[in-house]
Write an enzyme that holds these catalytic residues in place. Structure first.
Site, PDB file in Angstrom:
ATOM      1  CG  HIS A  27       4.672   3.968   2.350  1.00 14.07           C
ATOM      2  ND1 HIS A  27       3.896   4.802   3.144  1.00 14.07           N
ATOM      3  CD2 HIS A  27       3.794   3.151   1.713  1.00 14.07           C
ATOM      4  CE1 HIS A  27       2.617   4.483   2.974  1.00 14.07           C
ATOM      5  NE2 HIS A  27       2.528   3.495   2.087  1.00 14.07           N
ATOM      6  CG  HIS A  29       1.162  -0.979   0.107  1.00 15.19           C
ATOM      7  ND1 HIS A  29       0.297  -1.026   1.173  1.00 15.19           N
ATOM      8  CD2 HIS A  29       1.418   0.333  -0.112  1.00 15.19           C
ATOM      9  CE1 HIS A  29       0.034   0.201   1.589  1.00 15.19           C
ATOM     10  NE2 HIS A  29       0.703   1.059   0.825  1.00 15.19           N
ATOM     11  NE  ARG A  31      -1.541  -4.839  -2.397  1.00 10.50           N
ATOM     12  CZ  ARG A  31      -1.865  -3.617  -2.001  1.00 10.50           C
ATOM     13  NH1 ARG A  31      -1.958  -3.294  -0.722  1.00 10.50           N
ATOM     14  NH2 ARG A  31      -2.123  -2.688  -2.900  1.00 10.50           N
ATOM     15  CE  LYS A 112       0.175   4.471   6.697  1.00 13.14           C
ATOM     16  NZ  LYS A 112       0.178   3.836   5.397  1.00 13.14           N
ATOM     17  CG  HIS A 149      -3.376   7.276   4.317  1.00 10.68           C
ATOM     18  ND1 HIS A 149      -3.040   6.585   3.171  1.00 10.68           N
ATOM     19  CD2 HIS A 149      -4.321   8.179   3.935  1.00 10.68           C
ATOM     20  CE1 HIS A 149      -3.753   7.045   2.155  1.00 10.68           C
ATOM     21  NE2 HIS A 149      -4.541   8.010   2.585  1.00 10.68           N
ATOM     22  CG  HIS A 187       1.516   8.253   0.950  1.00  8.28           C
ATOM     23  ND1 HIS A 187       0.614   8.991   1.676  1.00  8.28           N
ATOM     24  CD2 HIS A 187       1.198   6.957   1.182  1.00  8.28           C
ATOM     25  CE1 HIS A 187      -0.201   8.170   2.308  1.00  8.28           C
ATOM     26  NE2 HIS A 187       0.134   6.934   2.050  1.00  8.28           N
ATOM     27  CG  ASP A 260       1.896   4.373  -1.281  1.00  5.78           C
ATOM     28  OD1 ASP A 260       1.621   3.309  -0.679  1.00  5.78           O
ATOM     29  OD2 ASP A 260       1.014   5.216  -1.599  1.00  5.78           O
ATOM     30  CG  HIS A 264      -4.322  -2.422  -6.500  1.00  6.18           C
ATOM     31  ND1 HIS A 264      -5.208  -2.796  -5.522  1.00  6.18           N
ATOM     32  CD2 HIS A 264      -3.652  -1.354  -6.005  1.00  6.18           C
ATOM     33  CE1 HIS A 264      -5.087  -1.985  -4.479  1.00  6.18           C
ATOM     34  NE2 HIS A 264      -4.143  -1.097  -4.739  1.00  6.18           N
TER      35      HIS A 264
HETATM   36  C1  NCD Z   1      -2.356   1.689  -1.078  1.00  7.05           C
HETATM   37  C2  NCD Z   1      -2.722   0.222  -1.287  1.00  7.05           C
HETATM   38  O1  NCD Z   1      -3.081  -0.136  -2.389  1.00  7.05           O
HETATM   39  O2  NCD Z   1      -2.588  -0.556  -0.329  1.00  7.05           O
HETATM   40  N1  NCD Z   1      -2.980   2.458  -2.123  1.00  7.05           N
HETATM   41  C3  NCD Z   1      -2.596   3.678  -2.543  1.00  7.05           C
HETATM   42  O3  NCD Z   1      -3.301   4.266  -3.372  1.00  7.05           O
HETATM   43  N2  NCD Z   1      -1.510   4.256  -2.118  1.00  7.05           N
HETATM   44  C4  NCD Z   1      -2.758   2.156   0.268  1.00  7.05           C
HETATM   45  C5  NCD Z   1      -2.182   3.479   0.673  1.00  7.05           C
HETATM   46  O4  NCD Z   1      -0.988   3.606   0.926  1.00  7.05           O
HETATM   47  O5  NCD Z   1      -2.939   4.446   0.735  1.00  7.05           O
HETATM   48 ZN    ZN Z   2       0.796   3.018   1.125  1.00  7.80          ZN
END
Ligand code: NCD
Ligand code: ZN
Length: 357
Positions: A27, A29, A31, A112, A149, A187, A260, A264
């Site tokens: 899992h 991210h 971007r 997803k 989710h 998660h 996860d 950011h």
């Molecule tokens: C994730 C994201 O920033 O894309 N944020 C998070 O708090 N985990 C999205 C997600 O998996 O919920």
């Molecule tokens: Zn996530």
């Protein structure tokens, strides 16, 4: 003489290392654009494969978009042998045809489910799961897992109860309606979720993040608001963290590694309405090793990180290895990311394990 032998014993004790089959992240991210280019190398350095989340803006809802996205991911990790495993973002309008095409593509490994409005970039998510029946039917037939989710978005439900209410209102009925659908409860954060996964057959598994193993909800309020400990699903009470530790420490194959890791920019986290997501890709496997060692379960780390995920997905286990050394590393205060700063988990702190280059 006595001093010398004590020195040797200490040396043996302090030069510990562990070698594991190369792990995967189920899992993640990554971007897009410059952010993708900044963060993907962290993952490629540790993991052989990762399930790449589709919550871009716009979301990756079609095979065509996934093809274009995987090319950009591969460009970002050029020169490595990292293999991205792609996902489609389920919407109210995802057709059975799109699912068939995804399954045929071979590089799309899952779909997803984001309940609309549940988390970062989920505006295009599902408003009512019944609208997805045709897609879910096809996924069940194809053996394509649904990644969930698991939080309701009902504003009347306490934020800390959203996962539990999701189990009762959405997940339990869904597993009954689609008895052959493979599901990963992503998660997980509560004892309720761990119990639910344990009660289901082998077709239901769960990913567990390292931050939900390390922290309870106090971490968000330690001496003031701590935006870098804010993620969704939100950190829970200590007894829930203990249940997650028990789940992974028991060596049950239903629970496997999914960071996860969610980058950011610092200024978007440290704002009057800070966004949800914790970045852990910089030292993910070392952080998991720290947790497993603390609960006396280092012997369970390899299967959690490297075996149970591919087994669930029906993919081969990796053949390479990585080595972790019992050597302290200091986590930087931030990393550069697309002209901004990225604050990693445990910024400025020291952790006891280091990945050997
Ligand atoms: C994730 C994201 O920033 O894309 N944020 C998070 O708090 N985990 C999205 C997600 O998996 O919920
Ligand atoms: Zn996530």
């Amino acid at each position: 003489m006595q001093n010398t032998s004590w020195y040797i014993i200490r040396l043996i004790m302090t030069t510990q290392s562990i070698t594991l089959t190369r792990p995967d992240d189920w899992h993640l991210h990554l971007r897009d654009g410059e952010i993708l280019n900044s963060v993907a190398p962290f993952t490629a350095k540790q993991f052989q494969r990762a399930i790449v989340m589709p919550n871009l803006k716009p979301a990756v809802t079609t095979v065509k978009q996934a093809v274009e996205y995987v090319d950009r991911v591969l460009a970002a990790v050029e020169g490595t042998d990292f293999e991205p495993l792609m996902t489609l973002y389920l919407t109210d309008n995802t057709s059975a045809d799109e699912i068939r095409a995804a399954h045929k593509s071979c590089f799309i490994k899952a779909v997803k489910l984001y309940p609309a409005g549940a988390t970062t970039n989920s505006d295009e998510g599902v408003t009512n799961i019944r609208k997805c029946d045709a897609a879910l039917e096809e996924m069940q037939r194809a053996g394509l897992p649904l990644l969930v989710h698991g939080e309701v978005t009902d504003p009347g439900i306490d934020v800390f109860d959203r996962e539990k209410v999701f189990i009762d209102r959405v997940l339990m009925p869904l597993t009954n309606r689609f008895p052959g659908l493979k599901i990963v409860f992503e998660h997980i954060t509560t004892s309720d979720a761990a119990d639910f996964v344990l009660d289901m057959g082998a077709r239901v598994g769960a990913t567990v993040t390292v931050h939900h193993l390390m922290y309870n909800r106090n971490a968000m309020f330690e001496g003031g608001m701590r935006p870098h400990h804010y993620c969704l699903p939100v950190l829970k009470r200590e007894r829930h963290r203990e249940a997650l530790l028990h789940a992974v420490g028991s060596g049950n194959p239903k629970f496997f590694l999914g960071t996860d890791s969610a980058p950011h920019a610092k200024n978007l986290k440290e704002s009057s309405c800070g966004c949800a997501g914790i970045f852990t890709a910089h030292a993910a496997i070392e952080l998991y090793a720290t947790v497993f060692e603390a609960i006396g379960a280092l012997d369970k780390l390899e299967a959690f990180a490297s075996f149970y995920g591919p087994d669930f997905y029906g993919l081969p286990r990796n053949t390479g290895t990585i080595t972790l050394e019992k050597k302290e590393q200091r986590i930087p205060e931030s990393y550069p990311m697309a002209g901004e700063q990225l604050v990693p988990l445990m910024a400025g702190q020291t952790i006891p394990w280091t990945l050997k280059a």
